[in-house]
Write a protein that holds these residues in place. Structure first.
Motif, PDB file in Angstrom:
ATOM      1  N   PRO A  10      44.458 -41.620  66.190  1.00  0.00           N
ATOM      2  CA  PRO A  10      45.950 -41.964  65.852  1.00  0.00           C
ATOM      3  C   PRO A  10      46.765 -42.862  67.042  1.00  0.00           C
ATOM      4  CG  PRO A  10      46.031 -39.667  65.746  1.00  0.00           C
ATOM      5  CD  PRO A  10      44.423 -40.552  66.798  1.00  0.00           C
ATOM      6  N   ASP A  11      47.682 -43.653  66.130  1.00  0.00           N
ATOM      7  CA  ASP A  11      47.850 -44.608  66.796  1.00  0.00           C
ATOM      8  C   ASP A  11      48.757 -44.517  68.639  1.00  0.00           C
ATOM      9  OD1 ASP A  11      49.368 -44.793  65.083  1.00  0.00           O
ATOM     10  OD2 ASP A  11      48.592 -46.817  64.457  1.00  0.00           O
ATOM     11  N   ILE A  12      49.628 -43.350  68.032  1.00  0.00           N
ATOM     12  CA  ILE A  12      50.858 -43.462  69.179  1.00  0.00           C
ATOM     13  C   ILE A  12      50.211 -41.761  69.926  1.00  0.00           C
ATOM     14  CG2 ILE A  12      53.138 -42.485  69.792  1.00  0.00           C
ATOM     15  CD1 ILE A  12      53.832 -44.212  66.952  1.00  0.00           C
ATOM     16  N   GLY A  13      49.837 -41.572  70.562  1.00  0.00           N
ATOM     17  CA  GLY A  13      49.164 -39.971  71.563  1.00  0.00           C
ATOM     18  C   GLY A  13      50.173 -39.608  72.302  1.00  0.00           C
ATOM     19  N   TYR A  14      49.796 -38.997  73.043  1.00  0.00           N
ATOM     20  CA  TYR A  14      51.041 -37.996  74.315  1.00  0.00           C
ATOM     21  C   TYR A  14      50.242 -37.978  75.355  1.00  0.00           C
ATOM     22  CZ  TYR A  14      53.573 -34.153  76.430  1.00  0.00           C
ATOM     23  OH  TYR A  14      53.636 -33.829  77.052  1.00  0.00           O
ATOM     24  N   GLY A  15      50.713 -38.921  76.192  1.00  0.00           N
ATOM     25  CA  GLY A  15      49.769 -38.302  77.822  1.00  0.00           C
ATOM     26  C   GLY A  15      50.695 -37.135  78.704  1.00  0.00           C
ATOM     27  N   VAL A  16      49.120 -36.985  79.549  1.00  0.00           N
ATOM     28  CA  VAL A  16      49.368 -35.344  80.337  1.00  0.00           C
ATOM     29  C   VAL A  16      49.291 -35.730  81.730  1.00  0.00           C
ATOM     30  CG1 VAL A  16      49.321 -33.454  78.420  1.00  0.00           C
ATOM     31  CG2 VAL A  16      47.340 -34.351  79.759  1.00  0.00           C
ATOM     32  N   TYR A  17      48.825 -37.157  81.945  1.00  0.00           N
ATOM     33  CA  TYR A  17      49.134 -37.304  83.716  1.00  0.00           C
ATOM     34  C   TYR A  17      50.363 -36.826  84.700  1.00  0.00           C
ATOM     35  CZ  TYR A  17      49.135 -40.367  87.455  1.00  0.00           C
ATOM     36  OH  TYR A  17      48.293 -40.810  88.911  1.00  0.00           O
ATOM     37  N   GLU A  18      50.391 -35.734  85.255  1.00  0.00           N
ATOM     38  CA  GLU A  18      51.368 -36.022  86.415  1.00  0.00           C
ATOM     39  C   GLU A  18      51.603 -34.141  85.734  1.00  0.00           C
ATOM     40  OE1 GLU A  18      52.746 -39.066  87.001  1.00  0.00           O
ATOM     41  OE2 GLU A  18      51.896 -39.831  89.521  1.00  0.00           O
ATOM     42  N   ILE A  19      51.584 -34.046  84.262  1.00  0.00           N
ATOM     43  CA  ILE A  19      52.441 -32.858  83.604  1.00  0.00           C
ATOM     44  C   ILE A  19      51.660 -31.537  84.509  1.00  0.00           C
ATOM     45  CG2 ILE A  19      53.225 -31.200  81.866  1.00  0.00           C
ATOM     46  CD1 ILE A  19      52.993 -33.639  80.612  1.00  0.00           C
ATOM     47  N   PRO A  20      52.657 -30.639  85.303  1.00  0.00           N
ATOM     48  CA  PRO A  20      51.879 -30.016  85.867  1.00  0.00           C
ATOM     49  C   PRO A  20      51.019 -28.550  85.123  1.00  0.00           C
ATOM     50  CG  PRO A  20      54.814 -30.105  87.039  1.00  0.00           C
ATOM     51  CD  PRO A  20      53.611 -30.701  85.345  1.00  0.00           C
ATOM     52  N   PRO A  21      50.229 -28.047  85.358  1.00  0.00           N
ATOM     53  CA  PRO A  21      49.792 -27.256  84.872  1.00  0.00           C
ATOM     54  C   PRO A  21      50.480 -25.854  83.779  1.00  0.00           C
ATOM     55  CG  PRO A  21      48.054 -27.667  86.586  1.00  0.00           C
ATOM     56  CD  PRO A  21      49.058 -28.185  86.222  1.00  0.00           C
ATOM     57  N   LYS A  22      51.416 -25.586  84.917  1.00  0.00           N
ATOM     58  CA  LYS A  22      52.046 -24.557  84.112  1.00  0.00           C
ATOM     59  C   LYS A  22      52.892 -24.354  83.186  1.00  0.00           C
ATOM     60  CE  LYS A  22      54.333 -23.063  88.634  1.00  0.00           C
ATOM     61  NZ  LYS A  22      55.522 -22.921  89.600  1.00  0.00           N
ATOM     62  N   ILE A  23      52.895 -26.275  83.299  1.00  0.00           N
ATOM     63  CA  ILE A  23      54.071 -26.620  81.939  1.00  0.00           C
ATOM     64  C   ILE A  23      53.376 -26.860  80.736  1.00  0.00           C
ATOM     65  CG2 ILE A  23      56.010 -26.341  82.765  1.00  0.00           C
ATOM     66  CD1 ILE A  23      56.621 -29.560  82.611  1.00  0.00           C
ATOM     67  N   THR A  24      52.081 -27.291  80.999  1.00  0.00           N
ATOM     68  CA  THR A  24      51.861 -28.638  80.159  1.00  0.00           C
ATOM     69  C   THR A  24      51.832 -27.932  78.670  1.00  0.00           C
ATOM     70  OG1 THR A  24      49.856 -29.121  81.989  1.00  0.00           O
ATOM     71  CG2 THR A  24      49.405 -29.410  79.652  1.00  0.00           C
ATOM     72  N   LYS A  25      50.302 -26.603  78.694  1.00  0.00           N
ATOM     73  CA  LYS A  25      50.699 -25.918  77.848  1.00  0.00           C
ATOM     74  C   LYS A  25      51.841 -26.532  76.179  1.00  0.00           C
ATOM     75  CE  LYS A  25      49.275 -22.053  75.234  1.00  0.00           C
ATOM     76  NZ  LYS A  25      49.495 -19.877  75.344  1.00  0.00           N
ATOM     77  N   GLU A  26      52.953 -25.929  77.051  1.00  0.00           N
ATOM     78  CA  GLU A  26      54.472 -26.013  76.815  1.00  0.00           C
ATOM     79  C   GLU A  26      54.691 -27.630  75.797  1.00  0.00           C
ATOM     80  OE1 GLU A  26      57.581 -23.897  78.739  1.00  0.00           O
ATOM     81  OE2 GLU A  26      58.926 -25.374  77.816  1.00  0.00           O
ATOM     82  N   CYS A  27      54.147 -28.452  76.955  1.00  0.00           N
ATOM     83  CA  CYS A  27      55.117 -29.457  76.365  1.00  0.00           C
ATOM     84  C   CYS A  27      53.853 -29.854  75.099  1.00  0.00           C
ATOM     85  CB  CYS A  27      54.819 -30.691  77.872  1.00  0.00           C
ATOM     86  SG  CYS A  27      55.748 -29.738  79.086  1.00  0.00           S
ATOM     87  N   VAL A  28      52.642 -29.784  75.426  1.00  0.00           N
ATOM     88  CA  VAL A  28      51.882 -30.115  74.137  1.00  0.00           C
ATOM     89  C   VAL A  28      51.726 -29.870  73.548  1.00  0.00           C
ATOM     90  CG1 VAL A  28      49.666 -29.735  73.452  1.00  0.00           C
ATOM     91  CG2 VAL A  28      49.229 -30.792  76.152  1.00  0.00           C
ATOM     92  N   LEU A  29      52.460 -27.894  73.032  1.00  0.00           N
ATOM     93  CA  LEU A  29      53.358 -27.909  71.804  1.00  0.00           C
ATOM     94  C   LEU A  29      53.939 -27.943  71.674  1.00  0.00           C
ATOM     95  CD1 LEU A  29      52.190 -23.929  72.443  1.00  0.00           C
ATOM     96  CD2 LEU A  29      51.046 -25.371  70.836  1.00  0.00           C
ATOM     97  N   THR A  30      55.046 -28.850  72.135  1.00  0.00           N
ATOM     98  CA  THR A  30      55.945 -28.969  71.647  1.00  0.00           C
ATOM     99  C   THR A  30      55.762 -30.925  71.051  1.00  0.00           C
ATOM    100  OG1 THR A  30      57.810 -28.656  73.291  1.00  0.00           O
ATOM    101  CG2 THR A  30      58.606 -30.583  72.640  1.00  0.00           C
ATOM    102  N   ALA A  31      54.939 -31.457  71.513  1.00  0.00           N
ATOM    103  CA  ALA A  31      54.706 -32.568  71.121  1.00  0.00           C
ATOM    104  C   ALA A  31      53.687 -32.582  70.009  1.00  0.00           C
ATOM    105  CB  ALA A  31      53.642 -33.205  72.214  1.00  0.00           C
ATOM    106  N   LEU A  32      53.388 -31.692  69.563  1.00  0.00           N
ATOM    107  CA  LEU A  32      52.441 -31.719  68.493  1.00  0.00           C
ATOM    108  C   LEU A  32      53.249 -31.033  67.497  1.00  0.00           C
ATOM    109  CD1 LEU A  32      49.382 -29.230  69.229  1.00  0.00           C
ATOM    110  CD2 LEU A  32      49.154 -31.235  68.826  1.00  0.00           C
ATOM    111  N   LYS A  33      54.795 -30.409  67.461  1.00  0.00           N
ATOM    112  CA  LYS A  33      55.522 -30.101  66.387  1.00  0.00           C
ATOM    113  C   LYS A  33      56.343 -30.913  65.996  1.00  0.00           C
ATOM    114  CE  LYS A  33      59.525 -28.688  68.499  1.00  0.00           C
ATOM    115  NZ  LYS A  33      60.451 -28.041  68.997  1.00  0.00           N
ATOM    116  N   ILE A  34      56.406 -31.821  67.136  1.00  0.00           N
ATOM    117  CA  ILE A  34      57.458 -33.022  66.972  1.00  0.00           C
ATOM    118  C   ILE A  34      56.933 -34.332  65.976  1.00  0.00           C
ATOM    119  CG2 ILE A  34      58.053 -35.714  67.896  1.00  0.00           C
ATOM    120  CD1 ILE A  34      58.733 -34.260  70.180  1.00  0.00           C
ATOM    121  N   GLY A  35      55.285 -34.204  66.220  1.00  0.00           N
ATOM    122  CA  GLY A  35      54.259 -34.793  65.420  1.00  0.00           C
ATOM    123  C   GLY A  35      53.289 -35.288  65.824  1.00  0.00           C
ATOM    124  N   TYR A  36      52.610 -35.739  67.158  1.00  0.00           N
ATOM    125  CA  TYR A  36      52.076 -35.902  68.085  1.00  0.00           C
ATOM    126  C   TYR A  36      50.929 -35.859  67.722  1.00  0.00           C
ATOM    127  CZ  TYR A  36      55.264 -38.384  71.212  1.00  0.00           C
ATOM    128  OH  TYR A  36      55.804 -38.822  71.903  1.00  0.00           O
TER     129      TYR A  36
END
Ligand code: NDP
Length: 262
Positions: A10-36
């Motif tokens: 997929p040509d638009i991805g979501y990068g997680v550098y500097e995202i603290p582990p404590k909130i990474t799961k929630e951030c990635v789930l949000t990104a997936l919900k948006i469509g990433y």
């Protein structure tokens, strides 16, 4: 986009550098919900475990999410194999979609050989490089069996890497941009030219900066912890920069790292 081995990324991805582990799961789930559907992590970011959890728990079939991770400081063949096993274990996934060699260090050809072997075993769908330029890149190309699918390097409106992209493309390698928003630099967000172009299209500076790379067929992986900005960065398909915009944006190229890196 199709990589040189036919695998689609997929040509638009979501990068997680500097995202603290404590909130990474929630951030990635949000990104997936948006469509990433493409997540870019690394052993170095210390959040692979949480990326894996989000991927497994999202309810989205595994084969619809593209997961990139990276190994670094692998040293030699044996150590590289161990690092790849560790990535698989931390992610908790049966396979990695794209494994990158994060930056040159140690016996680069040996490390790449280990990546090739895991590719052949079916544990990795595509392999590539990051931060490889000049002789370091040539060394891999001269000794590899499998041509790297991508080279992930610093690329944004202030360092547009057009020449490097042409060189990579001539070898069948896709340019993937790291820090497509210059790591949030004010030099991008307060730039008069970008603000003017953004106003013209009724878009934001982030959207113009990302659209510029997208139109050049550069893979982008913007990062945000904020749901609104994640959406903004994903929604860049409903407008088009014209030749005049592109000409102006390309006057901003500094031909050197904004972030003091390679
Ligand atoms: P980006 O260039 O994506 O910029 C992220 C910064 O910009 C954050 O501070 C974010 O803040 C802010 N931001 C994001 N969207 C917006 C927006 N729409 N408006 C205003 N501000 C915004 O940063 P990264 O350096 O993280 O690069 C992206 C990804 O590239 C990394 O996450 C990583 O996956 C990869 N990378 C790879 C490297 C390598 O060596 N291979 C090196 C560096 C990065 P906020 O969260 O508050 O929105």
């Amino acid at each position: 986009m199709k990589l040189n081995n036919g695998v689609e990324i997929p040509d638009i991805g979501y990068g997680v550098y500097e995202i603290p582990p404590k909130i990474t799961k929630e951030c990635v789930l949000t990104a997936l919900k948006i469509g990433y559907r493409h997540i870019d992590t690394a052993a170095y970011y210390k959040n692979e475990r949480e990326v894996g959890e989000a991927t497994r728990e999202s309810g989205i079939p595994r084969n619809e999410i593209f997961v990139t991770t990276k190994i670094c400081l692998a040293g030699n063949y044996q150590k590289a194999c161990k690092k790849i096993e560790d990535c698989l274990a931390r992610l908790g996934l049966d396979y990695i979609d794209l494994l990158l060699y994060h930056w040159p260090s140690g016996k680069n050809v040996e490390v790449y050989k280990a990546m090739e072997d895991y590719y052949k075993k079916g544990k990795i769908r595509a392999i590539g490089l990051s931060n490889f330029y000049g002789k370091k890149l040539d060394e891999i190309l001269a000794n590899c069996e499998i041509v790297p699918a991508v080279n992930q390097i610093e690329t944004h409106v202030l360092r547009n890497q057009k020449e490097e992209q042409a060189l990579l493309e001539s070898k069948g390698i896709v340019l993937e941009s790291w820090s497509p928003l210059g790591n949030g630099s004010k030099k991008i967000f307060n730039n008069e030219i970008l603000l003017k172009i953004a106003a013209k299209h009724q878009k934001t500076v982030a959207q113009v900066s990302l659209r510029y790379l997208y139109q050049r067929k550069v893979l982008i992986i913007p990062r945000s912890k904020n749901e609104g900005r994640m959406r903004e960065n994903f929604n860049i398909l409903d407008f088009m920069l014209d030749e005049e915009d592109i000409k102006e944006i390309e006057t901003l190229d500094r031909k050197k790292s904004l972030l003091g890196w390679l």
